[in-house]
Design a protein around this motif. Sequence first.
Motif, PDB file in Angstrom:
ATOM      1  N   MET A 154       0.698  -1.073  -0.010  1.00 47.22           N
ATOM      2  CA  MET A 154       0.122   0.049  -0.105  1.00 47.22           C
ATOM      3  C   MET A 154       0.852   1.267   0.074  1.00 47.22           C
ATOM      4  SD  MET A 154      -2.977  -1.108   2.578  1.00 47.22           S
ATOM      5  CE  MET A 154      -2.073  -1.230   4.023  1.00 47.22           C
ATOM      6  N   GLY A 155       0.257   2.256  -0.403  1.00 44.81           N
ATOM      7  CA  GLY A 155       0.855   3.602   0.020  1.00 44.81           C
ATOM      8  C   GLY A 155       0.222   4.793  -0.609  1.00 44.81           C
ATOM      9  N   PRO A 156       0.796   6.103  -0.734  1.00 44.20           N
ATOM     10  CA  PRO A 156       0.004   7.386  -1.112  1.00 44.20           C
ATOM     11  C   PRO A 156      -0.058   7.520  -2.530  1.00 44.20           C
ATOM     12  CG  PRO A 156       1.967   7.740   0.059  1.00 44.20           C
ATOM     13  CD  PRO A 156       1.915   6.515   0.269  1.00 44.20           C
ATOM     14  N   VAL A 157      -1.189   7.878  -3.202  1.00 41.23           N
ATOM     15  CA  VAL A 157      -1.098   7.945  -4.481  1.00 41.23           C
ATOM     16  C   VAL A 157      -1.735   9.607  -4.717  1.00 41.23           C
ATOM     17  CG1 VAL A 157      -1.723   5.745  -5.334  1.00 41.23           C
ATOM     18  CG2 VAL A 157      -3.431   7.253  -4.672  1.00 41.23           C
ATOM     19  N   VAL A 158      -1.344  10.186  -5.896  1.00 39.08           N
ATOM     20  CA  VAL A 158      -1.639  11.550  -6.040  1.00 39.08           C
ATOM     21  C   VAL A 158      -2.267  11.829  -7.401  1.00 39.08           C
ATOM     22  CG1 VAL A 158      -0.760  13.955  -6.345  1.00 39.08           C
ATOM     23  CG2 VAL A 158       0.333  12.476  -4.666  1.00 39.08           C
ATOM     24  N   VAL A 159      -3.388  12.384  -7.417  1.00 39.48           N
ATOM     25  CA  VAL A 159      -4.168  12.898  -8.590  1.00 39.48           C
ATOM     26  C   VAL A 159      -4.340  14.585  -8.752  1.00 39.48           C
ATOM     27  CG1 VAL A 159      -6.063  12.575 -10.117  1.00 39.48           C
ATOM     28  CG2 VAL A 159      -5.463  10.598  -8.518  1.00 39.48           C
ATOM     29  N   SER A 160      -3.639  14.971  -9.866  1.00 40.19           N
ATOM     30  CA  SER A 160      -3.600  16.654  -9.831  1.00 40.19           C
ATOM     31  C   SER A 160      -4.907  16.866 -10.989  1.00 40.19           C
ATOM     32  CB  SER A 160      -2.255  16.949 -10.560  1.00 40.19           C
ATOM     33  OG  SER A 160      -2.421  18.413 -10.780  1.00 40.19           O
ATOM     34  N   ILE A 161      -5.626  17.778 -10.480  1.00 38.83           N
ATOM     35  CA  ILE A 161      -6.800  17.870 -11.440  1.00 38.83           C
ATOM     36  C   ILE A 161      -7.148  19.422 -11.592  1.00 38.83           C
ATOM     37  CG2 ILE A 161      -9.374  17.450 -11.251  1.00 38.83           C
ATOM     38  CD1 ILE A 161      -9.288  15.389  -9.240  1.00 38.83           C
ATOM     39  N   PRO A 162      -7.008  19.996 -12.664  1.00 38.46           N
ATOM     40  CA  PRO A 162      -7.145  21.190 -13.054  1.00 38.46           C
ATOM     41  C   PRO A 162      -8.750  21.560 -12.637  1.00 38.46           C
ATOM     42  CG  PRO A 162      -5.890  20.159 -14.947  1.00 38.46           C
ATOM     43  CD  PRO A 162      -6.509  19.086 -13.780  1.00 38.46           C
ATOM     44  N   TYR A 163      -8.683  22.802 -12.301  1.00 35.82           N
ATOM     45  CA  TYR A 163     -10.220  23.063 -11.401  1.00 35.82           C
ATOM     46  C   TYR A 163     -11.282  23.292 -12.645  1.00 35.82           C
ATOM     47  CZ  TYR A 163      -9.600  27.963 -12.226  1.00 35.82           C
ATOM     48  OH  TYR A 163      -9.403  29.379 -12.882  1.00 35.82           O
ATOM     49  N   ASP A 164     -11.004  23.583 -13.783  1.00 32.34           N
ATOM     50  CA  ASP A 164     -12.105  23.426 -14.710  1.00 32.34           C
ATOM     51  C   ASP A 164     -12.813  22.285 -15.029  1.00 32.34           C
ATOM     52  OD1 ASP A 164      -9.461  23.415 -15.940  1.00 32.34           O
ATOM     53  OD2 ASP A 164     -10.526  23.241 -17.690  1.00 32.34           O
ATOM     54  N   LEU A 165     -12.174  21.365 -14.705  1.00 30.98           N
ATOM     55  CA  LEU A 165     -12.710  19.846 -14.930  1.00 30.98           C
ATOM     56  C   LEU A 165     -13.779  19.740 -13.980  1.00 30.98           C
ATOM     57  CD1 LEU A 165      -9.612  17.451 -15.485  1.00 30.98           C
ATOM     58  CD2 LEU A 165     -10.744  19.184 -17.234  1.00 30.98           C
ATOM     59  N   MET A 166     -13.857  20.130 -12.915  1.00 29.99           N
ATOM     60  CA  MET A 166     -14.847  20.152 -12.024  1.00 29.99           C
ATOM     61  C   MET A 166     -16.250  20.491 -12.488  1.00 29.99           C
ATOM     62  SD  MET A 166     -13.763  18.520  -9.119  1.00 29.99           S
ATOM     63  CE  MET A 166     -13.038  17.631 -10.523  1.00 29.99           C
ATOM     64  N   THR A 167     -16.293  21.420 -13.331  1.00 33.59           N
ATOM     65  CA  THR A 167     -17.498  22.071 -14.221  1.00 33.59           C
ATOM     66  C   THR A 167     -17.870  21.480 -15.420  1.00 33.59           C
ATOM     67  OG1 THR A 167     -16.338  24.033 -14.789  1.00 33.59           O
ATOM     68  CG2 THR A 167     -17.195  24.221 -12.684  1.00 33.59           C
ATOM     69  N   GLN A 168     -17.109  20.486 -16.035  1.00 31.28           N
ATOM     70  CA  GLN A 168     -17.227  20.043 -17.043  1.00 31.28           C
ATOM     71  C   GLN A 168     -18.341  18.993 -16.925  1.00 31.28           C
ATOM     72  OE1 GLN A 168     -13.672  19.206 -19.297  1.00 31.28           O
ATOM     73  NE2 GLN A 168     -13.028  21.065 -19.403  1.00 31.28           N
ATOM     74  N   GLU A 169     -19.069  18.673 -18.168  1.00 34.15           N
ATOM     75  CA  GLU A 169     -19.858  17.550 -18.212  1.00 34.15           C
ATOM     76  C   GLU A 169     -19.367  16.144 -18.510  1.00 34.15           C
ATOM     77  OE1 GLU A 169     -23.545  18.491 -19.792  1.00 34.15           O
ATOM     78  OE2 GLU A 169     -24.310  19.636 -18.124  1.00 34.15           O
ATOM     79  N   LEU A 170     -19.751  14.972 -17.936  1.00 33.24           N
ATOM     80  CA  LEU A 170     -19.387  14.108 -18.746  1.00 33.24           C
ATOM     81  C   LEU A 170     -20.419  12.708 -18.213  1.00 33.24           C
ATOM     82  CD1 LEU A 170     -16.792  11.860 -16.339  1.00 33.24           C
ATOM     83  CD2 LEU A 170     -17.754  14.028 -15.585  1.00 33.24           C
ATOM     84  N   GLU A 171     -20.688  11.730 -18.776  1.00 32.72           N
ATOM     85  CA  GLU A 171     -21.432  10.536 -18.524  1.00 32.72           C
ATOM     86  C   GLU A 171     -20.839   9.731 -17.456  1.00 32.72           C
ATOM     87  OE1 GLU A 171     -22.403   8.369 -22.109  1.00 32.72           O
ATOM     88  OE2 GLU A 171     -23.823  10.173 -22.677  1.00 32.72           O
ATOM     89  N   TYR A 172     -21.535   9.503 -16.330  1.00 31.57           N
ATOM     90  CA  TYR A 172     -21.250   8.522 -15.275  1.00 31.57           C
ATOM     91  C   TYR A 172     -22.482   8.220 -14.570  1.00 31.57           C
ATOM     92  CZ  TYR A 172     -18.625   6.551 -11.515  1.00 31.57           C
ATOM     93  OH  TYR A 172     -18.086   5.979 -10.620  1.00 31.57           O
ATOM     94  N   GLU A 173     -22.384   6.835 -14.302  1.00 32.90           N
ATOM     95  CA  GLU A 173     -23.408   6.227 -13.282  1.00 32.90           C
ATOM     96  C   GLU A 173     -23.009   5.663 -12.191  1.00 32.90           C
ATOM     97  OE1 GLU A 173     -26.866   2.645 -13.721  1.00 32.90           O
ATOM     98  OE2 GLU A 173     -25.898   3.274 -15.456  1.00 32.90           O
ATOM     99  N   ALA A 174     -23.257   6.097 -11.155  1.00 38.29           N
ATOM    100  CA  ALA A 174     -22.582   5.536  -9.738  1.00 38.29           C
ATOM    101  C   ALA A 174     -23.533   4.130  -9.589  1.00 38.29           C
ATOM    102  CB  ALA A 174     -22.918   6.533  -8.688  1.00 38.29           C
ATOM    103  N   LYS A 175     -22.639   3.285  -9.063  1.00 38.19           N
ATOM    104  CA  LYS A 175     -23.090   1.848  -8.877  1.00 38.19           C
ATOM    105  C   LYS A 175     -22.287   1.199  -7.642  1.00 38.19           C
ATOM    106  CE  LYS A 175     -20.629  -0.094 -12.678  1.00 38.19           C
ATOM    107  NZ  LYS A 175     -20.847  -0.609 -14.289  1.00 38.19           N
ATOM    108  N   PRO A 176     -22.904   0.357  -7.078  1.00 35.25           N
ATOM    109  CA  PRO A 176     -22.254  -0.169  -6.028  1.00 35.25           C
ATOM    110  C   PRO A 176     -20.798  -0.942  -6.500  1.00 35.25           C
ATOM    111  CG  PRO A 176     -24.525  -0.816  -5.678  1.00 35.25           C
ATOM    112  CD  PRO A 176     -24.232   0.067  -7.043  1.00 35.25           C
ATOM    113  N   LEU A 177     -19.894  -0.985  -5.630  1.00 36.33           N
ATOM    114  CA  LEU A 177     -18.563  -1.556  -6.077  1.00 36.33           C
ATOM    115  C   LEU A 177     -18.729  -3.094  -5.815  1.00 36.33           C
ATOM    116  CD1 LEU A 177     -15.856   0.981  -4.913  1.00 36.33           C
ATOM    117  CD2 LEU A 177     -16.761   0.623  -7.336  1.00 36.33           C
TER     118      LEU A 177
END
Length: 555
Positions: A154-177
């Motif tokens: 195990m260990g730490p992982v990092v995801v860098s996310i430009p903030y404009d991506l937070m307001t862009q639309e995409l298709e996604y359906e939440a479902k139990p893992l």
Amino acid sequence: MARKLGNEVMMDILKEYQVEYVFGIPGATEIHFMEGIEATPEIQYILGLNEMVCVGAAEGYARAKNKPAVLNLHTGPGMAAAMPLLLNCKYGKVPLVITVGQNTTSLLGKDPQLSGDIVGMAKPIAKWATEIHTAEEIPIAMHRAFKMAMQKPMGPVVVSIPYDLMTQELEYEAKPLPKLDYKAGRGSQEMIMYACELLEKAEHPVMFVQEGVARSRALKETVEFAEKIGAAVYQIWMGDVNFPVNHPLYQGDIDSTSPEMKAVLQKADVVVGIGCQMFNDAFPSDIVMPLKENIFIQIDEDPWEIGKNFPVDCGIQGDIKEILAELNLALQSKKDLQEKAALRTEIIKKEKEAETTALNCRIDSEKDNKPIAVSALMNAIKNAVNESVCIVDDSWSSSALLRKIVPLGDETSFYRPRNGGSIGFGLPGALGVKMAYPEKNVILVSGDGSAAWSMQTFWTAAHYNIPVTMIITNNGTYRQVKNVRKRILGDYLLNERHVGMEIDHPRLNFKQMAESMGVEGVQIYEPEEIEAAVKYGMFLDKPYLIEVFVENPAK
């Protein structure tokens, strides 16, 4: 399939992984992420006033839960400020999913303010790091981040996310893992059988354990294994309870470059390392380790650790808990081994009893010392607590006595920085442990130097009313640095004053600092007052500080 905003998808994914808390300190590049948090009552954002607080709390929570904690940092400055304790998480193989706000994609080519080379900065501390540039990458990167954080080692992982991506639309359906299993496997059956052969022939086996035992929740199997082979058990660095400290086979800490280590190895024929880094020495030494007469068996989930510093005779890579269970089953029928193990255990038990008697004599002789002896403080804590208490240790120069005196017996009962690392984990780490185990009492024991690194924790503890009993040992000096100075330069009086090692002019007043941030506290100068104060702190349903003025002896 519904179209959603990027920050809505982020919240869906966090909920899929049953995230309860996000630890962080936001800035401009996290505004849209925070909008998502505000719209998601199932997830609580835990604000720290400094990145040390955020990372320490996340580490404590992740280690206690044995699953990823989520940490949210503010672009380049936030990543840089978090580095000391993130390095601890790398050393300790702590699962963290770290999201870092990055400037908008349209500006990144201009080397803008509020940005940074997040992936480059993450490389020294992260198991995996990436920066995404389209909203469609959010699910891919985030699901991979949780997988990578939990996949052994195990260990730490990092995801860098430009903030404009937070307001862009995409298709996604939440479902139990689906049920996720990240175990490292059973291990080679051939090597397990070979280990049994070596152990059956052994006359003087010795064991070394480290945090791999606690990470794998393999304490029960480790104790059973040690009892079956009748081996003395040591730790080169104790960051968790990897063997009960009161068990008759447990011999405590040992420095890998010390004459004591050489004596242990000279006596041993078979050496077993379980979940530990073998001979990753902190200091140079003229003692050549390991000795050529030793036969080494090494068990670890991480193939990097097996044979890392020298070839081993029998290396078994896989899930530590499962490997030990199979070894224990295979050794069950070895009657000759059982008889030899019983004889060895009696000898080791008598040695342990003599050491315990000597320690008790020391405690008794120092119980009335003023300033307060560290042994008196730890004995008072021992008398105040029960087996269900969790201890978080960032006391460094006082830590050895804590670990000898306080009965630490459960793999979830003790948290100390793993493999050395940076000071400053204790105060926020204790908050994270308490959030993971709200039903348990959590006690922090920190040195004054360590507490100074993350003193803003008082505010977070008060703001969220996280009831932790915080004990700070105030001796007005970096005594651990003086201990290292003695190791490097030779013997001297440890209460001598040296440049860069004194913090007593002015002396830090943690009670005043805590009260200014909403935490009630008390200062203690008399040893007989400690036990009652600890019990009072555990009784309260709010954070409480106990500042103990302890000795700074010459030896």
